[in-house]
Design a protein around this motif. Structure first.
Motif, PDB file in Angstrom:
ATOM      1  N   PRO A  19       0.822  -1.213   0.000  1.00  0.00           N
ATOM      2  CA  PRO A  19       0.000   0.000   0.000  1.00  0.00           C
ATOM      3  C   PRO A  19       0.861   1.271   0.000  1.00  0.00           C
ATOM      4  O   PRO A  19       1.851   1.354   0.717  1.00  0.00           O
ATOM      5  CB  PRO A  19      -0.817  -0.122   1.305  1.00  0.00           C
ATOM      6  N   HIS A  20       0.519   2.209  -0.862  1.00  0.00           N
ATOM      7  CA  HIS A  20       1.271   3.470  -0.897  1.00  0.00           C
ATOM      8  C   HIS A  20       0.349   4.599  -1.320  1.00  0.00           C
ATOM      9  O   HIS A  20      -0.674   4.388  -1.960  1.00  0.00           O
ATOM     10  CB  HIS A  20       2.469   3.370  -1.841  1.00  0.00           C
ATOM     11  N   ASP A  21       0.716   5.833  -0.934  1.00  0.00           N
ATOM     12  CA  ASP A  21      -0.099   6.988  -1.314  1.00  0.00           C
ATOM     13  C   ASP A  21       0.413   7.563  -2.645  1.00  0.00           C
ATOM     14  O   ASP A  21       1.326   7.020  -3.263  1.00  0.00           O
ATOM     15  CB  ASP A  21      -0.121   8.031  -0.190  1.00  0.00           C
ATOM     16  N   ASP A  22      -0.215   8.676  -3.074  1.00  0.00           N
ATOM     17  CA  ASP A  22       0.128   9.232  -4.387  1.00  0.00           C
ATOM     18  C   ASP A  22       1.575   9.707  -4.471  1.00  0.00           C
ATOM     19  O   ASP A  22       2.172   9.743  -5.549  1.00  0.00           O
ATOM     20  CB  ASP A  22      -0.823  10.390  -4.729  1.00  0.00           C
ATOM     21  N   TYR A  27       3.365   2.030   3.028  1.00  0.00           N
ATOM     22  CA  TYR A  27       2.897   1.767   4.389  1.00  0.00           C
ATOM     23  C   TYR A  27       2.958   0.286   4.706  1.00  0.00           C
ATOM     24  O   TYR A  27       2.780  -0.550   3.816  1.00  0.00           O
ATOM     25  CB  TYR A  27       1.455   2.286   4.557  1.00  0.00           C
ATOM     26  N   CYS A  28       3.182   0.011   5.974  1.00  0.00           N
ATOM     27  CA  CYS A  28       3.245  -1.382   6.405  1.00  0.00           C
ATOM     28  C   CYS A  28       1.822  -1.924   6.558  1.00  0.00           C
ATOM     29  O   CYS A  28       0.963  -1.261   7.121  1.00  0.00           O
ATOM     30  CB  CYS A  28       3.991  -1.472   7.738  1.00  0.00           C
ATOM     31  N   ASP A  29       1.589  -3.132   6.054  1.00  0.00           N
ATOM     32  CA  ASP A  29       0.258  -3.724   6.172  1.00  0.00           C
ATOM     33  C   ASP A  29       0.081  -4.430   7.515  1.00  0.00           C
ATOM     34  O   ASP A  29      -0.968  -4.973   7.808  1.00  0.00           O
ATOM     35  CB  ASP A  29      -0.022  -4.686   5.002  1.00  0.00           C
ATOM     36  N   MET A  30       1.136  -4.407   8.363  1.00  0.00           N
ATOM     37  CA  MET A  30       1.054  -5.101   9.635  1.00  0.00           C
ATOM     38  C   MET A  30       1.048  -4.168  10.832  1.00  0.00           C
ATOM     39  O   MET A  30       0.772  -4.591  11.951  1.00  0.00           O
ATOM     40  CB  MET A  30       2.216  -6.093   9.764  1.00  0.00           C
ATOM     41  N   CYS A  31       1.389  -2.903  10.644  1.00  0.00           N
ATOM     42  CA  CYS A  31       1.335  -1.935  11.742  1.00  0.00           C
ATOM     43  C   CYS A  31       1.044  -0.559  11.154  1.00  0.00           C
ATOM     44  O   CYS A  31       0.845  -0.421   9.962  1.00  0.00           O
ATOM     45  CB  CYS A  31       2.643  -1.928  12.534  1.00  0.00           C
ATOM     46  N   GLY A  35       5.529   5.756   5.464  1.00  0.00           N
ATOM     47  CA  GLY A  35       6.352   6.864   5.011  1.00  0.00           C
ATOM     48  C   GLY A  35       7.666   6.437   4.379  1.00  0.00           C
ATOM     49  O   GLY A  35       8.549   7.258   4.160  1.00  0.00           O
ATOM     50  N   TRP A  36       7.811   5.133   4.065  1.00  0.00           N
ATOM     51  CA  TRP A  36       9.036   4.721   3.379  1.00  0.00           C
ATOM     52  C   TRP A  36       8.939   5.105   1.909  1.00  0.00           C
ATOM     53  O   TRP A  36       7.886   4.920   1.290  1.00  0.00           O
ATOM     54  CB  TRP A  36       9.247   3.214   3.488  1.00  0.00           C
ATOM     55  N   ASP A  37      10.038   5.609   1.375  1.00  0.00           N
ATOM     56  CA  ASP A  37       9.940   5.965  -0.039  1.00  0.00           C
ATOM     57  C   ASP A  37      10.333   4.825  -0.970  1.00  0.00           C
ATOM     58  O   ASP A  37      10.360   5.001  -2.179  1.00  0.00           O
ATOM     59  CB  ASP A  37      10.687   7.277  -0.370  1.00  0.00           C
ATOM     60  N   SER A  38      10.617   3.658  -0.415  1.00  0.00           N
ATOM     61  CA  SER A  38      10.799   2.514  -1.311  1.00  0.00           C
ATOM     62  C   SER A  38      10.176   1.272  -0.699  1.00  0.00           C
ATOM     63  O   SER A  38      10.113   1.118   0.518  1.00  0.00           O
ATOM     64  CB  SER A  38      12.283   2.277  -1.610  1.00  0.00           C
TER      65      SER A  38
END
Ligand SMILES: [Zn+2]
Ligand SMILES: [Zn+2]
Ligand SMILES: [Zn+2]
Ligand SMILES: [Zn+2]
Ligand SMILES: [Zn+2]
Ligand SMILES: [Zn+2]
Ligand SMILES: [Zn+2]
Length: 333
Positions: A19-22, A27-31, A35-38
């Motif tokens: 999952p990531h924004d525009d 984003y982590c699907d477990m917590c 905000g990671w860019d990769s």
């Protein structure tokens, strides 16, 4: 006036990324962390921070989980489709791996790029005491092992969205899935050297080979890539640079890349290579010696020429497909 319009063929949807924004923050699907860019950083977070949860998930007999990427799947069929598509870079109904594969002799990890395997063997398996200069699989420059890490960083080889075939770095795994379509599939049959560019021809061809009902009784373990069964606490993140280990009871024949989803199926498949194949086939021959592809052509020939021409009595031949001992898929050390 007519205005020409371009119709785009709708591409199959690919949404295999985390999952990531525009802005491309993952984003982590477990917590709640994000905000990671990769996707690579996220994957490392997922496997190191959530080790215990993932371990429990993998050991839970009631859950169906892909051991390679440690993600739960709704059912067995979806799991195997996922493994074939995401990890074996083939179509979901592939009978054989539809890519060229190279197998490490030492750890049996699968690579889709020969140079990547060569550098893997030098890095991982050559004795540390020998003076080693390793060829960069991307730019072919010779580097010492100490410099290889930084050098690989420069090419972004340590990325989860690296193309395992041409080593091009893609934006994320969805982008990689699109990129992979640019690589021609490897529709080649190692049993009889048949090759085609069409998937449906290939599938039909391979189905002709499936004739054995009796499992091979000899030692068949050396005909397939070993499947890992034991779970280690320290995970191997599914990075293309590390090669692909096999889990989930997925057996791959080292002679022809056939995918078998159990040991028993693999045992049946090995018969195809070992037992001499004897096929009885009717020939369509005229007494004049000419042979025809089918009976219609033969009858036409007899009808046209009449006189002394007539169909010869039924005749059978046997075809023996010789067993090939070893193929080019394993690079010797
Ligand atoms: Zn997390
Ligand atoms: Zn997976
Ligand atoms: Zn290895
Ligand atoms: Zn390089
Ligand atoms: Zn590529
Ligand atoms: Zn064949
Ligand atoms: Zn095979």
């Amino acid at each position: 006036m007519f205005r020409s319009e371009v119709y785009r063929v709708p591409q199959e949807k690919t949404n295999v990324s985390a999952p990531h924004d525009d802005e491309g923050d993952y984003y982590c699907d477990m917590c709640d962390e994000g905000g990671w860019d990769s996707e690579t950083e996220l994957e490392i977070h997922r496997q190191y921070i959530h080790t215990d949860i993932l371990c429990n998930l993998l050991n839970n007999k009631n859950k169906i989980v892909c051991f390679t990427c440690k993600r739960e799947q709704p059912d067995r069929k979806t799991l195997y489709n996922h493994i074939k598509e995401e990890h074996l870079l083939s179509s979901k109904n592939a009978v054989r791996v539809e890519r060229e594969i190279y197998i490490c002799d030492y750890c049996c990890h699968i690579f889709f790029n020969k140079l990547l395997l060569a550098s893997h063997i030098q890095r991982k398996h050559w004795p540390k005491t020998t003076k080693r200069i390793i060829e960069c699989p991307k730019c072919l420059k010779m580097v010492t092992p100490q410099f290889l890490y930084g050098h690989a960083e420069m090419h972004q080889l340590q990325s989860i969205s690296l193309c395992p075939i041409c080593l091009e770095k893609c934006i994320n795994r969805s982008d990689l899935a699109v990129h992979l379509r640019s690589h021609m599939k490897h529709y080649y049959c190692n049993i009889c050297q048949y090759s085609t560019k069409r998937e449906n021809y290939y599938q039909t061809h391979i189905n002709h080979h499936k004739k054995y009902k009796v499992p091979y009784q000899g030692d068949f373990a050396r005909y397939y890539i070993p499947v890992k069964g034991v779970l280690k606490k320290k995970f191997l993140t599914p990075f293309p640079i590390k090669g692909l280990p096999l889990w989930n009871n997925v057996h791959i024949c080292i002679l022809c890349r056939e995918i078998c989803l159990s040991r028993h199926k693999m045992q049946l498949h090995v018969s195809e290579h070992i037992e001499p194949k004897v096929t009885l086939r009717k020939r369509h021959v005229c007494v004049c010696g000419e042979e025809f592809f089918n009976n219609v052509l033969l009858k036409h020939h007899v009808f046209k020429l009449k006189g002394s021409h007539s169909a010869l009595d039924e005749e059978y031949i046997t075809i023996n497909v010789p067993m090939k001992s070893q193929d080019v898929y394993v690079i010797p050390q």
